[in-house]
Design an enzyme around this catalytic site. Structure first.
Site, PDB file in Angstrom:
ATOM      1  CG  HIS A 107      -3.298  -1.163   0.929  1.00  0.00           C
ATOM      2  ND1 HIS A 107      -3.534  -2.082   0.037  1.00  0.00           N
ATOM      3  CD2 HIS A 107      -2.140  -1.097   0.552  1.00  0.00           C
ATOM      4  CE1 HIS A 107      -2.271  -2.124  -1.133  1.00  0.00           C
ATOM      5  NE2 HIS A 107      -1.586  -1.377  -0.883  1.00  0.00           N
ATOM      6  CD  GLU A 110       1.154   1.182   3.175  1.00  0.00           C
ATOM      7  OE1 GLU A 110       2.288   1.256   2.701  1.00  0.00           O
ATOM      8  OE2 GLU A 110       0.578  -0.490   3.603  1.00  0.00           O
ATOM      9  CG  HIS A 111      -1.007   3.453  -0.798  1.00  0.00           C
ATOM     10  ND1 HIS A 111      -0.445   3.916  -2.244  1.00  0.00           N
ATOM     11  CD2 HIS A 111      -0.818   2.518  -0.323  1.00  0.00           C
ATOM     12  CE1 HIS A 111       0.029   2.516  -2.531  1.00  0.00           C
ATOM     13  NE2 HIS A 111       0.046   1.755  -1.282  1.00  0.00           N
ATOM     14  CD  GLU A 208      -0.521  -2.041  -3.850  1.00  0.00           C
ATOM     15  OE1 GLU A 208      -0.536  -2.930  -2.963  1.00  0.00           O
ATOM     16  OE2 GLU A 208      -1.005  -0.702  -3.534  1.00  0.00           O
TER      17      GLU A 208
END
Length: 1016
Positions: A107, A110-111, A208
């Site tokens: 994750h 990905e960012h 998040e």
């Protein structure tokens, strides 16, 4: 955050990117599309194209496409090309990402991947490029076992540009430590300008995931997956557990990229009417030519099957919005099923799942929901094909803990009953009818939906031909049923009664759950901080300063190409509409290529609604098609609805006069569609609802009320920013007030009170009153979207339907707008205290209606502020997951933030954004980019079923749209300064503030209205 069915919670990041890249490479083939479909049909297995070899050509006439599968000769990268006459072309590259811990490495990668690359080395080019493209979709997400980067565009040049950036981002990212610290996690002084302030955790993904794991639904789904598949990657949270994220190092992130983001571990997808050869040439030249093959070793083993069922008990925080504090337990039973690569078995199990749990005719709906033991199904429900071994789950939420055993017994007995009695033929026919409709229904996002669904199986090397050929699966299924009438019963027995790989999962609330998490985070932080030397602390402060300086730095974005405003068509594409009178009713007709489907819509306008009845209108809409009608029970009605239609839906309708904020239209909207051959049957069902609704079944109403209340309460963690914006707009315009009553926090609280009631007699009476107002043709207008060959017949069916309805039609012309007198805007500051670790913040300000000369200026300003100021200040610096500004057609300008660690600081940032806009330090290029971004939304593709709907539902004509278009082209810097000062500066207009989030001492002042759990 976007949630995808079947993927565990928190595992999807839906950061949106719209970007363009220059087309200096050889890409001329991308600009010719006339023969793309024929070319795909002509390929032969073994044919070599730009470093790829064709493996299979798959015609799929039922989906109007030809698929081509290829393999890269050197790296063995896989490519699927789907040729179809669709100008909304799609590209995606995906990687199998299989983390073996819960640090969130895929994750965060990905960012961080999207924070600049070798060819495009500016900071965070993708958010900067939001305004440099006419892309129709830009996204990226991390699932349990893959990460995917898709985009779509109707513009060939744009597609070429985007393709270059995606390839460079995925395969050649910079992965700087600064970006890892900003997007992932870091230790930093709470006030990064004060070295003596406390050191805390910061980071976009960290915040998040703190927000994502607030929802009991998400917590339950995560525990379900990790305990049903405990031996490998699925036992971990690929999105990242906030208590584990700080264990991830920058080096580990880079190592994960090297092993997982390699062509040998990749799957490319292209779709649309652009030729395959051009795509392959670019992919080969700009990416794959730089790599040698590796063995990625990312394969996921099949789960070893259990010899005995297992049980697990987990906890969550109490639900502040629960109707009954004593009924907050969730229980489900989950079963491990087939290997995902067996496509026919998956097809069969998805049909069986639908038969078992979908709709009021299903056995589990009748056994679990109609028993009124709980509020709704458990969060994880039905067939889940998102993991290599598929699964099935069923259970209840909102039950008393003492009813756990009863629910488990009901589940077991229901499976036994299914094995004994099977399913009625009509129910199976209804499922096959649903498949037929899904093939014919045209969506503007078909390509995106296709790869999103295929990726789960393709990621584990499933045979794509077997998945794509839907009709072959249908025929094989029908053959199996014909040869063995007990086919589905045998599957039920095999997978559910004789399957020892089953998990009973129970989740109960724990009063101090959030406090315990806070304490664990504090202990983790203290453990990391306590061992720091003075030199370490100084280094943390210095790195914080370095990051802040980087975030403040004005990037040289000359490396980033952009489309120009001149690339936008000056004239909008108009839709031909006809207007008729049928039985005295105004009918809008739109002939479109609808593949043998016809779409019906109607608006029934209520000139006035009693104040005490208004909050009941959404409930009326939610239940009226689910109560039964005429001589049919709700089960029988639902069965006919599935057999003959794509669904009958009623929703609350409110819109504002495009010319006047004080004139509104309110009522209900009817929506349905069917195959042409069933159109008359569809109207017969509508006629039954209008003439003989069943508003007497109190048990059924109780079930539906509990389900709706639960659904609304569960939506807050994922949609907190939307609720904040609705509430902030509720005192600014008449439409804003109604939207809050019927769809905001007021509606959530209203449904909570209704669900708490032990006697729904008054509620039923209110629904009957609503039916008396709504179920007639007094103030109705209709719309039909159909093929030219069926339109006249559709009009005939509509006329006969209207002739059956009570009431007298109005022939005075439409729309039926009501002037609202006496509405006074007022400022309000409201804090909804909710047990969240993050905040949702909104500030709303009065603005103007759609046709006002300043509407276009404010629209461009909202996009400019979002991209050029709010993103940097609230996301990059503040660590919130999202933020922005928007102008609604109801005439309110709203700022918002999403999953935000800050509250009042964010409000200050909103004020600074206005100052920034008035000072006008932005360039003409910035303004042009904002225009591009707005036009990408304005010119988004519209499905044949939706053509003409903006006029029908919002009274916004194409002439109005064209005038808006002209005004947006003309917006200048001076215009933006003027509207910022005129409408957004403090004191310029009435404004309103709403905060959803935890207790906050800063809101304990007289101007804040604090609403706590007990008062919601």
């Amino acid at each position: 955050m976007q949630r995808v069915r079947g993927i565990s919670p928190g595992l999807i990041c839906s950061t949106r990117y719209m970007w363009q890249i220059f087309g200096r490479h050889k890409s001329h083939r991308l600009y010719s599309s006339a023969s793309a479909l024929k070319a795909a049909e002509s390929y032969q297995p073994g044919q070599r194209i730009h470093g790829f070899t064709v493996e299979e050509v798959i015609p799929v006439p039922e989906l109007y496409l030809t698929a081509v599968t290829l393999s890269h000769d050197v790296t063995r990268a896989k490519h699927l090309h789907v040729a179809r006459q669709d100008s909304n072309n799609v590209f995606s590259v995906g990687f199998r990402t299989t983390p073996m811990d819960s640090t969130g490495v895929p994750h965060i990668l990905e960012h961080t991947t999207l924070c600049g690359s070798q060819r495009f080395p500016c900071r965070d080019p993708f958010f900067k490029m939001l305004n440099r493209s006419l892309a129709t979709f830009m996204n990226a997400w991390t699932a349990s076992d893959y990460t995917m980067y898709p985009f779509s565009s109707q513009n060939p040049k744009d597609f070429s540009n985007l393709l270059s950036v995606y390839l460079d981002a995925a395969f050649f990212p910079r992965l700087r430590e600064l970006d890892f610290r900003q997007e992932g996690w870091r230790l930093e002084n709470e006030d990064n300008q004060d070295p003596d302030s406390p050191i805390i955790f910061k980071g976009v993904v960290f915040n998040e995931m703190k927000g994502a794991m607030t929802s009991p639904e998400q917590i339950f789904a995560l525990h379900c997956q990790r305990n049903l598949l405990p031996s490998h990657t699925y036992s971990h949270n690929s999105g990242g557990d906030p208590l584990h994220i700080p264990r991830l190092t920058w080096q580990q992130l880079k190592d994960f990229h090297a092993t997982h983001y390699h062509p040998s571990n990749s799957r490319f997808f292209t779709y649309g009417d652009l030729p395959l050869e051009g795509h392959l040439e670019v992919i080969q030249q700009q990416a794959l030519a730089s790599f040698s093959p590796i063995t990625p070793e990312t394969e996921v083993p099949n789960e070893v099957r259990w010899t005995q069922p297992r049980e697990k008990h987990v906890h969550c925080a109490p639900d502040a919005m629960a109707a009954d504090p004593e009924k907050q337990t969730t229980v489900s039973v989950s079963f491990l099923l087939n290997n995902l690569t067996d496509s026919f078995e998956g097809f069969t199990m998805s049909i069986l799942s639908h038969l078992l749990v979908s709709g009021p005719t299903s056995p589990f709906y009748q056994a679990l929901l109609q028993a009124n033991i709980g509020s709704d199904y458990s969060p994880v429900l039905g067939y889940d094909g998102s993991t290599k071994d598929a699964s099935f789950s069923v259970g209840l939420q909102g039950i008393n803990e003492k009813d756990i055993k009863q629910v488990k017994n009901i589940i077991e007995e229901t499976f036994k009953k299914v094995v004994e009695t099977g399913f009625e033929k009509e129910r199976i026919d209804a499922v096959l009818h649903k498949i037929e409709i899904s093939q014919k229904h045209q969506s503007t996002t078909f390509g995106l939906q296709l790869i999103a669904s295929l990726m789960q199986s393709w990621n584990h090397d499933a045979d794509l031909a077997n998945i794509l050929r839907v009709n072959e699966n249908v025929q094989r299924f029908q053959t199996c049923l014909a040869e063995n009438p007990r086919f589905l019963q045998d599957k039920t027995e095999e997978y559910f009664l004789r399957n020892n790989h089953r998990l009973s999962l129970v989740m109960t609330p724990k009063e101090d759950y959030n406090e315990e998490l806070d304490q664990e985070e504090k202990r983790l932080l203290e453990g990391m901080v306590s061992g720091l030397s003075q030199e370490d602390r100084k280094d943390i402060y210095v790195k914080g300063q370095e990051l802040a300086e980087e975030q403040d730095k004005e990037d040289d974005i000359a490396v980033l190409p952009t489309l120009k405003v001149s690339d936008i068509e000056p004239e909008l594409k108009r839709t031909t509409l006809e207007f008729k009178q049928t039985d005295g009713i105004h009918v809008q007709c739109c002939e479109q290529p609808t593949n043998g489907m016809t779409y019906f819509r109607a608006v029934s306008t209520l000139r006035s609604i009693p104040e005490d009845l208004m909050p009941y209108i959404p409930l009326f809409c939610a239940v009226i098609t689910k109560m039964g009608a005429a001589d049919m029970t709700f089960n029988e009605f639902a069965q006919k609805e599935e057999l003959k239609t794509g669904g009958l839906n009623i929703s609350h309708h409110v819109c504002q006069d495009p010319n006047d904020m004080s004139s509104i239209e309110q009522g209900v909207s009817l929506t349905s569609f069917s195959l042409d051959r069933n159109f008359e049957d569809m109207f017969n069902l509508w006629s039954d609802i209008f003439n003989s609704p069943n508003l007497n079944d109190m048990d059924r109403l109780t079930t539906l009320v509990r389900m709706r209340a639960s659904e609304l309460a569960m939506s807050i963690p994922d949609m907190g920013h939307a609720y904040a914006m609705k509430h902030a707009g509720s005192t600014l315009s008449p439409v804003g007030r109604i939207q809050e009553i019927c769809g905001g926090m007021a509606q959530v609280s209203f449904m909570k009170r209704i669900a708490e009631s032990s006697d729904l007699t008054e509620t039923m009476e209110k629904l009957r009153q609503a039916a008396g107002l709504i179920l007639n043709k007094d103030n109705m207008r209709c719309a039909l979207n159909s093929g030219p060959e069926f339109m006249n017949e559709a009009l005939g069916h509509l006329q006969r339907f209207l002739g059956t309805l009570p009431g007298a039609s109005q022939e005075k012309g439409l729309p039926l707008l009501t002037k609202i007198d006496g509405f006074n805007s007022e400022s309000q500051w409201t804090h909804f205290e909710l047990p969240f670790p993050v905040n949702y913040v909104s500030r709303g300000t009065q603005a103007v209606p759609y046709t006002h000369t300043d509407f276009a200026k404010l629209r461009i300003l909202a996009r400019l502020m979002s991209a050029k100021f709010l993103h940097r200040e609230i996301r990059e610096k503040g660590g919130a997951y999202g933020s922005g500004a928007t102008l609604g057609t109801e005439g309110s300008f709203k700022f918002f933030s999403y999953r935000d660690p800050n509250s009042l600081q964010t409000l200050e940032t909103f004020d600074k954004a206005v100052e920034w806009a008035i000072e006008a330090s932005y360039s003409q290029q910035d303004i042009d980019e904002a225009k591009l971004s707005v036009f990408s939304a304005v010119d988004a593709p519209v499905a044949p079923s939706d053509k003409g709907m903006s006029l029908f539902t919002s009274h916004i004509s194409e002439d109005m749209k064209q005038e808006q278009r002209r005004r947006m082209f003309a917006v200048s810097k001076e215009d933006l300064q003027f509207v910022a000062q005129r409408y957004l500066a403090l004191g310029a207009q009435v404004d309103s503030v709403t905060l959803l989030g935890p207790q906050n001492t800063a809101t304990k002042s007289s101007k804040w209205n604090i609403l706590q759990d007990s008062s919601l």
